[in-house]
Design an enzyme around this catalytic site. Structure first.
Site, PDB file in Angstrom:
ATOM      1  N   ASP A   1       0.863  -1.174   0.000  1.00 44.29           N
ATOM      2  CA  ASP A   1       0.000   0.000   0.000  1.00 44.29           C
ATOM      3  C   ASP A   1       0.914   1.244   0.000  1.00 44.29           C
ATOM      4  O   ASP A   1       2.126   1.133   0.269  1.00 44.29           O
ATOM      5  CB  ASP A   1      -0.869  -0.042   1.266  1.00 44.29           C
ATOM      6  CG  ASP A   1      -1.606   1.244   1.504  1.00 44.29           C
ATOM      7  OD1 ASP A   1      -2.282   1.708   0.571  1.00 44.29           O
ATOM      8  OD2 ASP A   1      -1.508   1.794   2.622  1.00 44.29           O
TER       9      ASP A   1
ATOM     10  N   ASP B   1      -0.321   5.141   0.914  1.00 41.00           N
ATOM     11  CA  ASP B   1      -0.612   6.143   1.951  1.00 41.00           C
ATOM     12  C   ASP B   1      -0.699   5.493   3.329  1.00 41.00           C
ATOM     13  O   ASP B   1      -1.479   4.569   3.547  1.00 41.00           O
ATOM     14  CB  ASP B   1      -1.918   6.866   1.619  1.00 41.00           C
ATOM     15  CG  ASP B   1      -1.756   7.732   0.390  1.00 41.00           C
ATOM     16  OD1 ASP B   1      -0.853   8.582   0.397  1.00 41.00           O
ATOM     17  OD2 ASP B   1      -2.499   7.542  -0.584  1.00 41.00           O
TER      18      ASP B   1
HETATM   19  C1  XBP Z   1      -5.424   6.069   0.865  1.00 42.94           C
HETATM   20  C2  XBP Z   1      -6.456   6.936   0.324  1.00 42.94           C
HETATM   21  C3  XBP Z   1      -6.143   7.906  -0.730  1.00 42.94           C
HETATM   22  C4  XBP Z   1      -5.586   9.238  -0.308  1.00 42.94           C
HETATM   23  C5  XBP Z   1      -5.986  10.292  -1.284  1.00 42.94           C
HETATM   24  O1  XBP Z   1      -4.864   5.290  -0.156  1.00 42.94           O
HETATM   25  O2  XBP Z   1      -7.605   6.798   0.686  1.00 42.94           O
HETATM   26  O3  XBP Z   1      -7.371   8.133  -1.332  1.00 42.94           O
HETATM   27  O4  XBP Z   1      -6.099   9.601   0.960  1.00 42.94           O
HETATM   28  O5  XBP Z   1      -5.595   9.993  -2.542  1.00 42.94           O
HETATM   29  P1  XBP Z   1      -3.924   3.989   0.127  1.00 42.94           P
HETATM   30  P2  XBP Z   1      -6.285  10.744  -3.798  1.00 42.94           P
HETATM   31  O6  XBP Z   1      -4.664   2.830  -0.494  1.00 42.94           O
HETATM   32  O7  XBP Z   1      -2.642   4.276  -0.598  1.00 42.94           O
HETATM   33  O8  XBP Z   1      -3.719   3.847   1.603  1.00 42.94           O
HETATM   34  O9  XBP Z   1      -6.732  12.085  -3.355  1.00 42.94           O
HETATM   35  O10 XBP Z   1      -5.208  10.785  -4.838  1.00 42.94           O
HETATM   36  O11 XBP Z   1      -7.474   9.902  -4.238  1.00 42.94           O
HETATM   37 MG    MG Z   2      -3.054   3.090   3.369  1.00 39.54          MG
END
Ligand code: XBP
Ligand code: MG
Length: 264
Positions: free
Chosen positions: A10, A12
């Site tokens: 993953d 974020d």
């Molecule tokens: C976590 C998310 C992402 C970001 C925002 O993603 O929910 O949507 O918060 O990204 P991950 P965008 O699966 O990497 O943990 O604004 O580009 O949609």
């Molecule tokens: Mg994440």
């Protein structure tokens, strides 16, 4: 029994702690620039993180937290524009070096890759955000280290749906029992588990109270030699106090054995 052939990361919250001081701030900058008086505080943003995807998150905010907002006729276009602007603010912040990779991430990527483990990314975030994160890490991480970068709208439904992991497995030509997912959130864990993947969780401030009972291991961070992790769930770490390939293989093998024990 299957060996550990690939790691699927993953982004974020896992590769970097991006939400509170990155995405949230970028959303607020985009709102200010658009002339709306919305302000996503740290606790409010924690609630909004229930919904993955930035555009989806803005819509959820309007549906449940700001119901009196006078919606423009083209709400979809308005949200899309806000989100494009937010992505620009966010990637600018990454370019300024404001969001480093989390503890142990660079070391794990280097070690596993150099020992022949295949790497991939499965995330809901916008592709440009991944490019900026990798390019501006110190030193930069080439995108080519990842055989597949599955992101954003490449699949019709975002996490917690399993689609992004299923897409990644299919692109790599791997079965789920040949891989481990590395995640930080309950939505990510549900997505990976629904795709049949054993999952290691590295928590952060926003996810520390979520339900990770389905995870193979839950730690506070990946750790480094001399900077040990704390194990929060899934005890057997084979005497290690930081993640490395040997420990990841041990976790993978043990969790597959546990499945066999349940079946027999
Ligand atoms: C976590 C998310 C992402 C970001 C925002 O993603 O929910 O949507 O918060 O990204 P991950 P965008 O699966 O990497 O943990 O604004 O580009 O949609
Ligand atoms: Mg994440």
């Amino acid at each position: 029994m299957s060996t550990l052939d690939a790691l699927i990361f993953d982004v974020d919250g896992t590769l970097a702690d991006t939400e509170r001081d990155g995405h949230r701030v970028a959303f607020n900058r985009a709102f200010a620039a658009a002339g709306v008086d919305w302000s996503w505080t740290v606790p409010l943003y924690g609630e909004l993180l229930k919904v993955t995807g930035g555009k989806e998150r803005i819509r959820y905010y309007l549906d449940y937290y700001n119901t009196t907002f006078q919606r423009p006729a083209d709400l979809d276009g308005f949200i899309k524009q806000l989100h494009t602007d937010k992505t620009r603010h966010y990637t600018d912040m990454l370019a300024q070096g404001m969001i480093p990779l989390r503890t142990g991430v660079k070391r794990i990527l280097e070690e596993t890759r150099s020992k022949g483990v295949r790497l991939a990314i499965a995330t809901t975030t916008t592709p440009a955000n991944i490019t900026a994160l990798l390019e501006h890490s110190v030193p930069p991480i080439p995108e080519s280290w990842f055989e597949v970068i599955a992101a954003g709208e490449i699949v019709p439904v975002k996490k917690p749906a399993p689609d992004i992991y299923q897409y990644t497995l299919q692109k790599m030509g791997l079965r789920q029992d040949q891989c481990l997912a590395i995640e930080d959130s309950e939505n990510g864990l549900i997505s990976a588990r629904q795709a049949g993947l054993k999952t290691v969780i590295t928590i952060n401030d926003y996810t520390c109270n979520q339900n990770f009972s389905e995870a193979a291991l839950v730690v506070d961070h990946m750790g480094e030699p001399g900077q040990p992790f704390s194990v929060l769930n899934g005890g057997d770490v084979n005497g290690f106090n930081y993640l490395n390939l040997e420990l990841l293989k041990h976790i993978h093998a043990n969790s597959l054995l546990a499945d066999l024990a349940v079946k027999s």
